[in-house]
Design a protein around this motif. Structure first.
Motif, PDB file in Angstrom:
ATOM      1  N   UNK A  40       0.854  -1.172   0.000  1.00 33.09           N
ATOM      2  CA  UNK A  40       0.000   0.000   0.000  1.00 33.09           C
ATOM      3  C   UNK A  40       0.896   1.230   0.000  1.00 33.09           C
ATOM      4  N   UNK A  41       0.692   2.103  -0.987  1.00 29.06           N
ATOM      5  CA  UNK A  41       1.445   3.343  -1.067  1.00 29.06           C
ATOM      6  C   UNK A  41       0.553   4.500  -0.655  1.00 29.06           C
ATOM      7  N   UNK A  42       1.089   5.379   0.185  1.00 31.74           N
ATOM      8  CA  UNK A  42       0.354   6.547   0.652  1.00 31.74           C
ATOM      9  C   UNK A  42       1.055   7.784   0.118  1.00 31.74           C
ATOM     10  N   UNK A  43       0.331   8.558  -0.671  1.00 25.71           N
ATOM     11  CA  UNK A  43       0.858   9.804  -1.223  1.00 25.71           C
ATOM     12  C   UNK A  43       0.187  10.963  -0.489  1.00 25.71           C
ATOM     13  N   UNK A  44       0.961  11.810   0.208  1.00 24.94           N
ATOM     14  CA  UNK A  44       0.364  12.912   0.969  1.00 24.94           C
ATOM     15  C   UNK A  44      -0.118  14.037   0.071  1.00 24.94           C
ATOM     16  N   UNK A  45      -0.748  15.011   0.685  1.00 18.97           N
ATOM     17  CA  UNK A  45      -1.183  16.204  -0.056  1.00 18.97           C
ATOM     18  C   UNK A  45       0.045  16.924  -0.608  1.00 18.97           C
ATOM     19  N   UNK A  46      -0.141  17.539  -1.760  1.00 20.06           N
ATOM     20  CA  UNK A  46       0.971  18.275  -2.361  1.00 20.06           C
ATOM     21  C   UNK A  46       0.415  19.504  -3.069  1.00 20.06           C
TER      22      UNK A  46
END
Length: 101
Positions: free
Chosen positions: A47-53
């Motif tokens: 599972x990959x989590x990409x934060x806000x950008x």
């Protein structure tokens, strides 16, 4: 060509190097456009989590299953996802959680 033409071309080229460009916003640049409402947690590999950008205003969760090599965008409202991220279920310890910066 006379000197006036050369001077104008040189002035134009020098002024072009001094100007600064700026980014043109082209809409939402998120990785996920559609979200899956179901997830088989036992078949999940990572599972990959990409934060806000600056390009995307939401947190994105991308799951990769063992049998299907194509990544799948997962809805953040899924109960299975919240249980996985809490770390309380010992049967889900085999799943790698990658937090991208």
């Amino acid at each position: 060509m006379d000197y006036k033409g050369i001077v104008i071309i040189c002035a134009f080229l020098l002024s072009a190097t001094l100007t600064e460009g700026f980014a043109i916003p082209r809409g939402n640049r998120c990785l996920c456009t559609t979200f899956s409402k179901k997830l088989n947690v036992m078949a999940m590999q990572k599972l990959e989590i990409h934060p806000r950008s600056s390009t995307c205003e939401r947190i994105e969760y991308i799951a990769t299953l063992k049998n299907v090599p194509i990544p799948k965008c997962v809805s953040p409202d899924l109960l299975e996802l919240r249980v996985l991220l809490s770390g309380k279920n010992r049967y889900l310890k085999h799943i790698k959680v990658i937090r991208n910066q």
